[in-house]
Design a protein around this motif. Structure first.
Motif, PDB file in Angstrom:
ATOM      1  N   GLY A 185       0.781  -1.226   0.000  1.00 52.23           N
ATOM      2  CA  GLY A 185       0.000   0.000   0.000  1.00 52.23           C
ATOM      3  C   GLY A 185       0.808   1.269   0.000  1.00 52.23           C
ATOM      4  O   GLY A 185       0.231   2.368  -0.022  1.00 52.23           O
ATOM      5  N   VAL A 186       2.120   1.171  -0.004  1.00 52.20           N
ATOM      6  CA  VAL A 186       2.981   2.365  -0.004  1.00 52.20           C
ATOM      7  C   VAL A 186       3.550   2.554  -1.411  1.00 52.20           C
ATOM      8  O   VAL A 186       4.222   1.663  -1.949  1.00 52.20           O
ATOM      9  CB  VAL A 186       4.125   2.227   1.021  1.00 52.20           C
ATOM     10  CG1 VAL A 186       5.030   3.455   0.965  1.00 52.20           C
ATOM     11  CG2 VAL A 186       3.555   2.033   2.417  1.00 52.20           C
ATOM     12  N   ASN A 187       3.280   3.713  -1.976  1.00 50.93           N
ATOM     13  CA  ASN A 187       3.770   3.995  -3.323  1.00 50.93           C
ATOM     14  C   ASN A 187       5.236   4.425  -3.295  1.00 50.93           C
ATOM     15  O   ASN A 187       5.684   5.101  -2.357  1.00 50.93           O
ATOM     16  CB  ASN A 187       2.943   5.091  -3.990  1.00 50.93           C
ATOM     17  CG  ASN A 187       1.508   4.663  -4.211  1.00 50.93           C
ATOM     18  OD1 ASN A 187       1.236   3.467  -4.360  1.00 50.93           O
ATOM     19  ND2 ASN A 187       0.603   5.625  -4.234  1.00 50.93           N
ATOM     20  N   THR A 188       5.936   4.076  -4.354  1.00 47.68           N
ATOM     21  CA  THR A 188       7.353   4.428  -4.468  1.00 47.68           C
ATOM     22  C   THR A 188       7.513   5.632  -5.380  1.00 47.68           C
ATOM     23  O   THR A 188       6.895   5.707  -6.447  1.00 47.68           O
ATOM     24  CB  THR A 188       8.149   3.243  -5.049  1.00 47.68           C
ATOM     25  OG1 THR A 188       7.908   2.082  -4.253  1.00 47.68           O
ATOM     26  CG2 THR A 188       9.631   3.550  -5.077  1.00 47.68           C
ATOM     27  N   GLY A 189       8.317   6.581  -4.952  1.00 45.31           N
ATOM     28  CA  GLY A 189       8.606   7.764  -5.751  1.00 45.31           C
ATOM     29  C   GLY A 189      10.070   7.802  -6.136  1.00 45.31           C
ATOM     30  O   GLY A 189      10.918   7.152  -5.519  1.00 45.31           O
ATOM     31  N   GLY A 190      10.372   8.567  -7.177  1.00 43.74           N
ATOM     32  CA  GLY A 190      11.770   8.633  -7.590  1.00 43.74           C
ATOM     33  C   GLY A 190      11.999   9.680  -8.664  1.00 43.74           C
ATOM     34  O   GLY A 190      11.267  10.664  -8.770  1.00 43.74           O
ATOM     35  N   ALA A 191      12.996   9.445  -9.471  1.00 40.04           N
ATOM     36  CA  ALA A 191      13.377  10.388 -10.515  1.00 40.04           C
ATOM     37  C   ALA A 191      14.011   9.617 -11.666  1.00 40.04           C
ATOM     38  O   ALA A 191      14.428   8.470 -11.524  1.00 40.04           O
ATOM     39  CB  ALA A 191      14.337  11.436  -9.970  1.00 40.04           C
ATOM     40  N   TYR A 192      14.072  10.291 -12.784  1.00 41.04           N
ATOM     41  CA  TYR A 192      14.752   9.721 -13.949  1.00 41.04           C
ATOM     42  C   TYR A 192      15.648  10.780 -14.577  1.00 41.04           C
ATOM     43  O   TYR A 192      15.436  11.987 -14.385  1.00 41.04           O
ATOM     44  CB  TYR A 192      13.738   9.213 -14.984  1.00 41.04           C
ATOM     45  CG  TYR A 192      13.000  10.319 -15.708  1.00 41.04           C
ATOM     46  CD1 TYR A 192      13.518  10.900 -16.870  1.00 41.04           C
ATOM     47  CD2 TYR A 192      11.787  10.812 -15.229  1.00 41.04           C
ATOM     48  CE1 TYR A 192      12.862  11.922 -17.529  1.00 41.04           C
ATOM     49  CE2 TYR A 192      11.119  11.835 -15.869  1.00 41.04           C
ATOM     50  CZ  TYR A 192      11.653  12.382 -17.027  1.00 41.04           C
ATOM     51  OH  TYR A 192      10.994  13.410 -17.662  1.00 41.04           O
ATOM     52  N   ARG A 193      16.617  10.341 -15.350  1.00 45.43           N
ATOM     53  CA  ARG A 193      17.440  11.246 -16.129  1.00 45.43           C
ATOM     54  C   ARG A 193      17.995  10.511 -17.344  1.00 45.43           C
ATOM     55  O   ARG A 193      18.140   9.287 -17.331  1.00 45.43           O
ATOM     56  CB  ARG A 193      18.582  11.837 -15.300  1.00 45.43           C
ATOM     57  CG  ARG A 193      19.650  10.844 -14.886  1.00 45.43           C
ATOM     58  CD  ARG A 193      20.740  11.539 -14.076  1.00 45.43           C
ATOM     59  NE  ARG A 193      21.846  10.627 -13.744  1.00 45.43           N
ATOM     60  CZ  ARG A 193      22.928  10.982 -13.045  1.00 45.43           C
ATOM     61  NH1 ARG A 193      23.032  12.223 -12.577  1.00 45.43           N
ATOM     62  NH2 ARG A 193      23.885  10.096 -12.802  1.00 45.43           N
TER      63      ARG A 193
END
Length: 267
Positions: A185-193
């Motif tokens: 139930g916990v969403n994962t956040g992040g970034a891309y490049r």
């Protein structure tokens, strides 16, 4: 001066002189140089402009006009052909229909570039009259499900996809998708490049919403222009939030990166 000269002669002499001049003009079929100003050079009755080779005056290197390859009804085919100035006389570029039996009116005329062996390098599509027919160009496909697409659970930048791209076009269009998974139930956040030879060319965030982020970007490749060489393009992701355990293989949440398409293009 010529008028005074003619007036000093008898009528018979004047007629004979005019006939001599007309005959001399009829024998003259070459011009060393000329200029057209605000006018047109008009060719009729299947005429052509021919440019002959300096090395071999009997070899045509350029033909504009009637290509001497009529259609099935005998209608002349008008176009342009350029030839290499070599004894082999290979075709370099042409706007023509090489097979006149395909139909009348030359609906299949196309623009083509050939190499020294006579093989296609580039041709436009004669059937649809849209785009390129040859050569065939590869199109890559990648997984788009976060269950099978490349991913990373690291909080540091990690490469999930890369390619060596030829350095001979001004732009690289990249179509990619990114998503953070969900762990208990916990969403994962992040970034891309997107990195080119170690230099960041594009970047963005992957919000912890468990939804795909679709990216379409045109990357400027002119700083890396070097025909005959290639440069590495790397797609990287990192995790910035979400679960630290319970994810894939018992680890943290994942950031998924999938390249769905890429192609080189003009400006």
């Amino acid at each position: 001066m010529m008028a005074q000269y003619l007036r000093s002669q008898s009528l018979e002499d004047r007629v004979a002189e005019l006939e001599r001049q007309v005959e001399a003009l009829a024998r003259t079929n070459s011009i060393s140089g000329t200029t057209l100003t605000n006018g047109n050079l008009v060719l009729r009755q299947g005429s052509s402009i021919l440019v002959m080779s300096v090395q071999d005056p009997n070899r045509v290197v350029c033909r504009i006009g009637d290509l001497h390859n009529p259609d099935i009804n005998g209608v002349p085919q008008m176009g342009m052909q350029l030839y290499r100035d070599t004894p082999a006389n290979e075709l370099t570029m042409a706007l023509w229909q090489p097979n006149p039996s395909t139909g009348a009116g030359f609906a299949g005329q196309f623009w083509a570039v050939y190499d020294a062996s006579g093989s296609y390098v580039f041709t436009t599509d004669a059937i649809s009259r849209k785009g390129v027919a040859m050569p065939f160009r590869a199109v890559g496909f990648s997984p788009t499900s976060y269950l099978c697409a490349p991913y990373s659970q690291d909080t540091v930048w990690t490469e999930v996809s890369s390619a060596y791209v030829p350095r001979d076009a001004p732009k690289l269009r990249l179509e990619a998708s990114f998503v953070g998974d969900q762990v208990a139930g916990v969403n994962t956040g992040g970034a891309y490049r997107i990195m080119i030879n170690g230099t960041q060319a594009a970047a963005g965030t992957v919000p912890p919403t468990f939804t795909w982020v679709n990216v379409s970007t045109d990357i400027d490749m002119t700083p890396y222009y070097a025909p005959g060489d290639a440069v590495q393009v790397s797609v990287q992701v990192q995790r910035t939030s979400g679960a630290t355990t319970g994810g894939r293989n018992g680890g943290a949440g994942s950031i998924v990166g999938s390249v769905s398409g890429s192609y080189q293009r003009g400006s």
